[in-house]
Design an enzyme around this catalytic site. Structure first.
Site, PDB file in Angstrom:
ATOM      1  N   HIS A 101     -11.942  38.077  59.197  1.00  0.00           N
ATOM      2  CA  HIS A 101     -11.642  37.171  58.090  1.00  0.00           C
ATOM      3  C   HIS A 101     -11.188  35.835  58.648  1.00  0.00           C
ATOM      4  O   HIS A 101     -10.362  35.777  59.557  1.00  0.00           O
ATOM      5  CB  HIS A 101     -10.541  37.760  57.201  1.00  0.00           C
ATOM      6  CG  HIS A 101     -10.004  36.803  56.199  1.00  0.00           C
ATOM      7  ND1 HIS A 101      -8.673  36.495  56.097  1.00  0.00           N
ATOM      8  CD2 HIS A 101     -10.637  36.065  55.246  1.00  0.00           C
ATOM      9  CE1 HIS A 101      -8.491  35.615  55.129  1.00  0.00           C
ATOM     10  NE2 HIS A 101      -9.671  35.342  54.606  1.00  0.00           N
ATOM     11  N   SER A 102     -11.738  34.743  58.112  1.00  0.00           N
ATOM     12  CA  SER A 102     -11.381  33.384  58.510  1.00  0.00           C
ATOM     13  C   SER A 102     -11.633  33.216  60.013  1.00  0.00           C
ATOM     14  O   SER A 102     -12.742  33.458  60.470  1.00  0.00           O
ATOM     15  CB  SER A 102      -9.930  33.107  58.111  1.00  0.00           C
ATOM     16  OG  SER A 102      -9.657  31.727  58.075  1.00  0.00           O
TER      17      SER A 102
END
Length: 247
Positions: free
Chosen positions: A95-96
């Site tokens: 994520h990210s």
């Protein structure tokens, strides 16, 4: 008892690291996070072995020197992934900032070891070849970093308004952005399917922005949008179930 290298890299997991009955999903965290952000996913015993990745100098490894160049982490991390997967299929999720880390791990596993994940699931991040023009850069001052934290609405107000706490928090977050800036694209592609996940209110990683991930895989590409902002991954109780069944 001293922890093994694998236990240091993977401090939290649903089942034992040598478990072979359940599909392993290796989880890379966002900038400012640590392996503990996914720890709650490991509490429910289902058909997936969520394995949370801890980088040197972070979380449970905070006594170790921080490494700001991700390329220096690729060999030791990939060798531990190979050891605990034991030739079984596995998934990489990030994520990210973690999405980019997962991509470069997938590429390194492929190019150096001839091993490919079953799929790469990338959430909340522009494609590796693209830059987010609105993202904080480490040459900027603390005021800019505080604005970055406020933008993503994930840092408690009590911390943002407490100078003493910020004195400890900001240097740690800044280190992660140093690591993030080391994730430089040089034309890499992977021979594994890529599934992208975006938040409906994540202006920095919209569906249109994330479509560019399609150009860095030679295999299948899928997209799914979830209700929420940049941190929909952590705020949705159903997201771990999606990861376990994505196919």
């Amino acid at each position: 008892m001293e922890k093994t290298l694998e236990e240091r890299w993977f401090p939290f997991s649903t089942y034992a690291l040598n478990d072979t009955e359940h599909k392993k999903i290796f989880c890379f965290h966002h900038a400012g996070g640590s392996a503990s952000v996914y720890r709650k996913w490991t509490f429910e015993k289902k058909n997936t072995n969520f394995i949370c990745i801890e980088l040197p100098g972070k979380g449970t490894r905070r006594r170790e020197p921080f490494v700001g160049d991700f390329k220096k982490l690729l060999d030791p991390l990939c060798e531990c992934i190979i050891k605990v997967t034991q030739g079984k299929p596995f998934i990489l999720f990030g994520h990210s900032m973690g999405a980019a880390m997962a991509f470069y791990v997938a590429e390194h596993l492929q190019s150096k070891y001839g091993i490919r994940p079953e799929k790469l699931i990338a959430a909340g991040r522009q494609a590796p070849q693209d830059e987010d023009p609105g993202e904080f850069k480490t040459y900027m001052g603390d005021d800019a970093l505080i604005r970055e934290l406020k933008k993503y609405n994930a840092t408690p107000k009590e911390i943002l308004e407490n100078e003493e706490l910020l004195h400890f928090v900001l240097p740690e977050v800044r280190k992660d952005y140093t690591l993030n800036e080391s994730l430089i694209y040089n034309g890499e592609r992977i021979d594994a399917p890529i599934y992208i996940n975006c938040g409906s209110r994540d202006i920095g990683a919209t569906s249109t922005i994330m479509q560019r991930w399609q150009t860095v895989t030679t295999k299948e590409f899928k997209e799914k949008e979830f209700e929420g902002d940049h941190f929909f991954v952590l705020n949705s109780e159903k997201y771990p179930e999606y990861l376990a069944t994505a196919g």
